[in-house]
Scaffold this active site. Structure first.
Site, PDB file in Angstrom:
ATOM      1  N   GLU A  89       0.662  -5.868   5.503  1.00  0.00           N
ATOM      2  CA  GLU A  89       1.857  -5.922   4.639  1.00  0.00           C
ATOM      3  C   GLU A  89       2.880  -6.891   5.204  1.00  0.00           C
ATOM      4  O   GLU A  89       3.531  -7.638   4.474  1.00  0.00           O
ATOM      5  CB  GLU A  89       2.473  -4.525   4.504  1.00  0.00           C
ATOM      6  CG  GLU A  89       1.637  -3.577   3.664  1.00  0.00           C
ATOM      7  CD  GLU A  89       2.161  -2.147   3.698  1.00  0.00           C
ATOM      8  OE1 GLU A  89       2.886  -1.774   4.651  1.00  0.00           O
ATOM      9  OE2 GLU A  89       1.849  -1.392   2.759  1.00  0.00           O
ATOM     10  N   LYS A 113      14.323   7.319   0.348  1.00  0.00           N
ATOM     11  CA  LYS A 113      14.045   6.368   1.439  1.00  0.00           C
ATOM     12  C   LYS A 113      15.319   5.684   1.939  1.00  0.00           C
ATOM     13  O   LYS A 113      15.302   4.985   2.947  1.00  0.00           O
ATOM     14  CB  LYS A 113      13.052   5.296   0.974  1.00  0.00           C
ATOM     15  CG  LYS A 113      11.774   5.831   0.330  1.00  0.00           C
ATOM     16  CD  LYS A 113      10.968   6.671   1.298  1.00  0.00           C
ATOM     17  CE  LYS A 113       9.616   7.096   0.746  1.00  0.00           C
ATOM     18  NZ  LYS A 113       8.660   6.005   0.562  1.00  0.00           N
ATOM     19  N   THR A 133       0.846  -1.195   0.000  1.00  0.00           N
ATOM     20  CA  THR A 133       0.000   0.000   0.000  1.00  0.00           C
ATOM     21  C   THR A 133       0.881   1.244   0.000  1.00  0.00           C
ATOM     22  O   THR A 133       1.892   1.273   0.704  1.00  0.00           O
ATOM     23  CB  THR A 133      -0.894  -0.004   1.258  1.00  0.00           C
ATOM     24  OG1 THR A 133      -1.722  -1.181   1.210  1.00  0.00           O
ATOM     25  CG2 THR A 133      -1.762   1.234   1.336  1.00  0.00           C
ATOM     26  N   GLY A 134       0.514   2.218  -0.800  1.00  0.00           N
ATOM     27  CA  GLY A 134       1.280   3.468  -0.823  1.00  0.00           C
ATOM     28  C   GLY A 134       1.367   4.021  -2.239  1.00  0.00           C
ATOM     29  O   GLY A 134       0.887   3.407  -3.192  1.00  0.00           O
ATOM     30  N   LYS A 159       8.635   0.339   7.781  1.00  0.00           N
ATOM     31  CA  LYS A 159       7.413   0.521   7.016  1.00  0.00           C
ATOM     32  C   LYS A 159       6.279   0.916   7.933  1.00  0.00           C
ATOM     33  O   LYS A 159       6.399   0.774   9.155  1.00  0.00           O
ATOM     34  CB  LYS A 159       7.047  -0.802   6.302  1.00  0.00           C
ATOM     35  CG  LYS A 159       7.942  -1.117   5.105  1.00  0.00           C
ATOM     36  CD  LYS A 159       7.635  -2.488   4.476  1.00  0.00           C
ATOM     37  CE  LYS A 159       6.177  -2.645   4.189  1.00  0.00           C
ATOM     38  NZ  LYS A 159       5.641  -1.543   3.329  1.00  0.00           N
ATOM     39  N   GLY A 160       5.180   1.405   7.337  1.00  0.00           N
ATOM     40  CA  GLY A 160       4.000   1.662   8.143  1.00  0.00           C
ATOM     41  C   GLY A 160       3.393   3.042   8.030  1.00  0.00           C
ATOM     42  O   GLY A 160       2.296   3.282   8.523  1.00  0.00           O
ATOM     43  N   ASP A 181       6.129  -4.106  -2.513  1.00  0.00           N
ATOM     44  CA  ASP A 181       5.684  -3.136  -1.511  1.00  0.00           C
ATOM     45  C   ASP A 181       6.665  -1.982  -1.433  1.00  0.00           C
ATOM     46  O   ASP A 181       7.796  -2.068  -1.925  1.00  0.00           O
ATOM     47  CB  ASP A 181       5.580  -3.835  -0.140  1.00  0.00           C
ATOM     48  CG  ASP A 181       4.621  -3.124   0.807  1.00  0.00           C
ATOM     49  OD1 ASP A 181       4.246  -3.720   1.828  1.00  0.00           O
ATOM     50  OD2 ASP A 181       4.257  -1.963   0.510  1.00  0.00           O
ATOM     51  N   GLY A 182       6.207  -0.895  -0.851  1.00  0.00           N
ATOM     52  CA  GLY A 182       7.081   0.250  -0.656  1.00  0.00           C
ATOM     53  C   GLY A 182       7.742   0.188   0.712  1.00  0.00           C
ATOM     54  O   GLY A 182       7.653  -0.819   1.421  1.00  0.00           O
ATOM     55  N   ASP A 185       9.379   3.081   4.040  1.00  0.00           N
ATOM     56  CA  ASP A 185       9.652   4.448   4.479  1.00  0.00           C
ATOM     57  C   ASP A 185      11.144   4.689   4.647  1.00  0.00           C
ATOM     58  O   ASP A 185      11.640   5.781   4.375  1.00  0.00           O
ATOM     59  CB  ASP A 185       8.931   4.709   5.814  1.00  0.00           C
ATOM     60  CG  ASP A 185       7.434   4.523   5.652  1.00  0.00           C
ATOM     61  OD1 ASP A 185       6.882   5.052   4.676  1.00  0.00           O
ATOM     62  OD2 ASP A 185       6.844   3.793   6.458  1.00  0.00           O
TER      63      ASP A 185
HETATM   64  O1  DER Z   1       3.413   1.984   4.930  1.00  0.00           O
HETATM   65  C1  DER Z   1       4.278   1.579   4.129  1.00  0.00           C
HETATM   66  O2  DER Z   1       5.275   0.926   4.519  1.00  0.00           O
HETATM   67  C2  DER Z   1       4.109   1.903   2.691  1.00  0.00           C
HETATM   68  O3  DER Z   1       4.858   1.024   1.935  1.00  0.00           O
HETATM   69  C3  DER Z   1       4.442   3.361   2.425  1.00  0.00           C
HETATM   70  O4  DER Z   1       4.960   4.010   3.539  1.00  0.00           O
HETATM   71  C4  DER Z   1       5.381   3.548   1.245  1.00  0.00           C
HETATM   72  O5  DER Z   1       5.490   4.914   1.001  1.00  0.00           O
HETATM   73  P1  DER Z   1       5.217   5.534  -0.445  1.00  0.00           P
HETATM   74  O6  DER Z   1       3.835   6.093  -0.418  1.00  0.00           O
HETATM   75  O7  DER Z   1       6.301   6.547  -0.591  1.00  0.00           O
HETATM   76  O8  DER Z   1       5.323   4.415  -1.473  1.00  0.00           O
END
Ligand code: DER
Length: 224
Positions: free
Chosen positions: A105, A123, A28-29, A96-97, A83-84, A86
């Site tokens: 996730e 990041k 999510t992100g 993350k989060g 996934d992404g 932070d």
């Molecule tokens: O919550 C997370 O870990 C998400 O992956 C998010 O923080 C990723 O950030 P982004 O909106 O820059 O992709």
């Protein structure tokens, strides 16, 4: 602007790894949103995959992109999670989060045969803890868990959405914890996991197999 271009390049590089027949877990992100758009284009071009989503918003975006979204609860694993993050350190450990879906996730990341993270260069950190470490807990446990985390040395703040506490898809709350640079990630992860009611923390120390980093000089592909 150029951060979005860096995110998009990393997202496209990860999506290129996907093969027909895969069950893909999507985080999510905003970076994952760019991966969903790229995935939609590949599906239009004939790629045959199913996805599971880690949040309602990801499921909505995936369906809108024409992807087949399956429920995760009937499965034990996925072939690939994208996934992404932070924060990402050189050993492929992450915080993350920030996106609010970290509990799901982390489950999907653990259930994935392979987990790939997509980030822009902003990041990248040399050591985790530059920013906040999110924790998901029950509203019932907010005070108890906050106090226990403070005793571990952090400043704890309840994440808000306007004038009310932010609620996750599980209708839990998120505590954003400022520890400062974390010296012993494993030790902190164990201490947090030992707190009754601490449902998930944002330290992803073992889950990530590879990362695509969108840097100004191109895409870096990092592996363990
Ligand atoms: O919550 C997370 O870990 C998400 O992956 C998010 O923080 C990723 O950030 P982004 O909106 O820059 O992709």
């Amino acid at each position: 602007d150029d951060v979005v271009a860096l995110k998009r390049a990393a997202a496209h590089a990860a999506v290129a790894e996907i093969e027909s027949g895969m069950l893909v877990g999507l985080g999510t992100g905003t970076t994952v949103s760019l991966a969903i758009a790229a995935l939609g284009e590949r599906v239009l071009a004939g790629l045959r995959i199913d996805i599971v989503a880690t949040s309602r918003i990801t499921a909505l975006q995936a369906r809108a992109a024409g992807l087949s979204v399956l429920a995760f609860d009937t499965r034990a694993g996925v072939d690939l999670a994208i996934d992404g993050a932070d924060e990402l350190d050189p050993d492929l450990r992450a915080i993350k989060g920030r996106g609010g879906a970290m509990l799901r996730e982390k489950i999907v990341a653990a259930a994935a045969a392979r987990m790939v993270v997509i980030v822009d260069a902003s990041k990248e950190v040399t050591a985790l803890g530059r920013g906040l470490l999110p924790i998901e807990t029950l509203p019932f446990a907010a005070g108890f868990v906050s106090r226990r985390i403070e005793r571990l040395g952090a400043a704890v703040s309840l994440r808000m959405a306007g004038s009310a506490p932010f609620l996750t898809d599980q209708r839990n709350i998120v505590l954003d914890c400022r520890f400062g640079v974390i010296g012993d990630c494993e030790g902190l992860a164990q201490a947090l996991s030992a707190i009754p009611g601490m449902l998930g923390h944002g330290l992803f120390l073992d889950e990530i197999d590879a990362a695509y980093v969108g840097r100004k000089d191109g895409i870096a592909r990092l592996t363990r």
